[in-house]
Design a protein around this motif. Structure first.
Motif, mmCIF file in Angstrom:
data_model
loop_
_atom_site.group_PDB
_atom_site.id
_atom_site.type_symbol
_atom_site.label_atom_id
_atom_site.label_comp_id
_atom_site.label_asym_id
_atom_site.label_seq_id
_atom_site.Cartn_x
_atom_site.Cartn_y
_atom_site.Cartn_z
ATOM 1 N N ILE A 68 0.832 -1.200 0.000
ATOM 2 C CA ILE A 68 0.000 0.000 0.000
ATOM 3 C C ILE A 68 0.868 1.252 0.000
ATOM 4 N N ASN A 69 1.932 1.246 0.790
ATOM 5 C CA ASN A 69 2.806 2.416 0.849
ATOM 6 C C ASN A 69 3.575 2.626 -0.448
ATOM 7 N N ILE A 70 3.809 1.562 -1.194
ATOM 8 C CA ILE A 70 4.398 1.713 -2.532
ATOM 9 C C ILE A 70 3.422 2.491 -3.414
ATOM 10 N N TYR A 71 2.126 2.144 -3.314
ATOM 11 C CA TYR A 71 1.102 2.869 -4.070
ATOM 12 C C TYR A 71 1.052 4.339 -3.647
ATOM 13 N N TYR A 72 1.123 4.588 -2.340
ATOM 14 C CA TYR A 72 1.083 5.968 -1.854
ATOM 15 C C TYR A 72 2.230 6.784 -2.452
ATOM 16 N N SER A 73 3.399 6.165 -2.564
ATOM 17 C CA SER A 73 4.560 6.861 -3.115
ATOM 18 C C SER A 73 4.308 7.234 -4.572
ATOM 19 N N ILE A 74 3.748 6.283 -5.324
ATOM 20 C CA ILE A 74 3.451 6.533 -6.745
ATOM 21 C C ILE A 74 2.383 7.622 -6.881
ATOM 22 N N MET A 75 1.324 7.524 -6.076
ATOM 23 C CA MET A 75 0.243 8.503 -6.136
ATOM 24 C C MET A 75 0.720 9.888 -5.706
ATOM 25 N N SER A 76 1.696 9.937 -4.807
ATOM 26 C CA SER A 76 2.250 11.224 -4.387
ATOM 27 C C SER A 76 2.960 11.918 -5.552
ATOM 28 N N ILE A 77 3.649 11.125 -6.372
ATOM 29 C CA ILE A 77 4.304 11.693 -7.563
ATOM 30 C C ILE A 77 3.241 12.239 -8.525
ATOM 31 N N TYR A 78 2.150 11.488 -8.710
ATOM 32 C CA TYR A 78 1.044 11.931 -9.570
ATOM 33 C C TYR A 78 0.427 13.225 -9.018
ATOM 34 N N GLY A 79 0.182 13.257 -7.700
ATOM 35 C CA GLY A 79 -0.408 14.442 -7.082
ATOM 36 C C GLY A 79 0.506 15.654 -7.200
ATOM 37 N N ALA A 133 -10.191 -2.685 -2.768
ATOM 38 C CA ALA A 133 -10.586 -3.738 -1.824
ATOM 39 C C ALA A 133 -10.273 -5.121 -2.401
ATOM 40 N N ILE A 134 -10.585 -5.317 -3.678
ATOM 41 C CA ILE A 134 -10.322 -6.604 -4.332
ATOM 42 C C ILE A 134 -8.821 -6.888 -4.371
ATOM 43 N N ILE A 135 -8.044 -5.874 -4.722
ATOM 44 C CA ILE A 135 -6.587 -6.035 -4.784
ATOM 45 C C ILE A 135 -6.020 -6.367 -3.400
ATOM 46 N N CYS A 136 -6.498 -5.661 -2.365
ATOM 47 C CA CYS A 136 -6.006 -5.900 -1.005
ATOM 48 C C CYS A 136 -6.301 -7.322 -0.542
ATOM 49 N N ILE A 137 -7.511 -7.803 -0.836
ATOM 50 C CA ILE A 137 -7.880 -9.177 -0.464
ATOM 51 C C ILE A 137 -6.930 -10.168 -1.125
ATOM 52 N N ASN A 138 -6.615 -9.935 -2.386
ATOM 53 C CA ASN A 138 -5.721 -10.848 -3.105
ATOM 54 C C ASN A 138 -4.277 -10.751 -2.620
ATOM 55 N N ILE A 139 -3.872 -9.554 -2.184
ATOM 56 C CA ILE A 139 -2.534 -9.416 -1.596
ATOM 57 C C ILE A 139 -2.429 -10.247 -0.320
ATOM 58 N N TYR A 140 -3.460 -10.157 0.532
ATOM 59 C CA TYR A 140 -3.476 -10.955 1.756
ATOM 60 C C TYR A 140 -3.469 -12.456 1.431
ATOM 61 N N THR A 199 -9.807 -7.417 12.138
ATOM 62 C CA THR A 199 -9.076 -6.184 11.853
ATOM 63 C C THR A 199 -8.500 -6.167 10.439
ATOM 64 N N THR A 200 -8.314 -7.348 9.845
ATOM 65 C CA THR A 200 -7.837 -7.397 8.464
ATOM 66 C C THR A 200 -8.873 -6.785 7.524
ATOM 67 N N TYR A 201 -10.134 -7.146 7.723
ATOM 68 C CA TYR A 201 -11.195 -6.584 6.875
ATOM 69 C C TYR A 201 -11.362 -5.093 7.139
ATOM 70 N N LEU A 202 -11.161 -4.692 8.385
ATOM 71 C CA LEU A 202 -11.207 -3.270 8.715
ATOM 72 C C LEU A 202 -10.041 -2.554 8.040
ATOM 73 N N ASP A 203 -8.887 -3.217 8.002
ATOM 74 C CA ASP A 203 -7.713 -2.677 7.340
ATOM 75 C C ASP A 203 -7.964 -2.522 5.846
ATOM 76 N N ILE A 204 -8.601 -3.523 5.231
ATOM 77 C CA ILE A 204 -8.925 -3.462 3.805
ATOM 78 C C ILE A 204 -9.877 -2.298 3.526
ATOM 79 N N PHE A 205 -10.865 -2.117 4.413
ATOM 80 C CA PHE A 205 -11.825 -1.019 4.260
ATOM 81 C C PHE A 205 -11.129 0.339 4.333
ATOM 82 N N THR A 206 -10.274 0.521 5.365
ATOM 83 C CA THR A 206 -9.601 1.805 5.526
ATOM 84 C C THR A 206 -8.612 2.059 4.384
#
Length: 208
Positions: free
Chosen positions: A67-78, A112-119, A136-143
């Motif tokens: 997820i943090n890899i995605y945040y880094s990429i999205m930060s460059i886009y932003g 959400a689908i991607i996160c489930i598959n990562i887990y 808490t995993t499902y809560l983590d996926i939601f957040t």
């Protein structure tokens, strides 16, 4: 709680504690700069998320690492979006239209689908604990899905990004307290307060 925090860090090398302190400081700075509509939100955010990739890898939270890899990429886009000019004007704060709301919902579901598959991948390929049996995993996926959408809205300077951050950060506080990652939980309490303040400030800007 404070005794637990101290005990957690007794066996951690000083350089790793230093990295976590940097993450803590730059994470808060990033949210503060976002509140002020300052372009520094992105360089500070990138430092925070890249270092978080390492920390999450060490803690074996591989989904959070991804997820943090995605945040880094999205930060460059932003960063690019906030610096870009159209007809001599920079991007300004606005509300989402119907098309952007639909894109946000789609992005939430895809995440959400991607996160489930990562887990699932880390459960079965690396023979880790079955995280999908934990609430808490499902809560983590939601957040996480909220955060992904919030990152995109922030890159577009949509005020709704703060609503998503407020909801997601609130749940994240519970998640990290449950994982006994108290320093990160405290950081998310600060994030929630800053997000509330930012929403009020951006709303006043739109009212003008």
């Amino acid at each position: 709680m404070f005794e637990t925090i101290i005990n957690q860090y007794k066996s951690i090398p000083n350089w790793q504690i230093g990295i976590e302190i940097i993450i803590f400081i730059f994470g808060i700075l990033s949210v503060y700069f976002a509140k002020k509509e300052n372009i520094l939100v992105y360089p500070t955010g990138i430092i925070c998320t890249i270092l978080s990739v390492y920390i999450m890898f060490q803690a074996k939270y591989y989904a959070d690492m991804s997820i943090n890899i995605y945040y880094s990429i999205m930060s460059i886009y932003g960063w690019f979006q906030w610096k870009k000019t159209t007809n001599g004007k920079v991007l300004s704060i606005s509300r989402t239209n119907m098309k952007e709301k639909i894109i946000g919902i789609v992005l939430f579901l895809i995440t959400a689908i991607i996160c489930i598959n990562i887990y699932k991948f880390f459960n079965y390929k690396l023979q880790l604990n079955n995280y999908l049996d934990i609430f808490t995993t499902y809560l983590d996926i939601f957040t996480t899905s909220l955060f992904f959408t919030a990152m995109w809205y922030m890159a577009r300077k949509k005020i709704e990004n703060w609503v998503l951050w407020i909801v997601g950060n609130t749940f994240a506080v519970y998640i990290f307290f449950d994982r006994q990652l108290y320093i990160i939980a405290i950081q998310y309490i600060i994030f929630t307060i800053l997000a509330l303040s930012a929403y009020i400030e951006w709303k006043k800007y739109l009212a003008k």
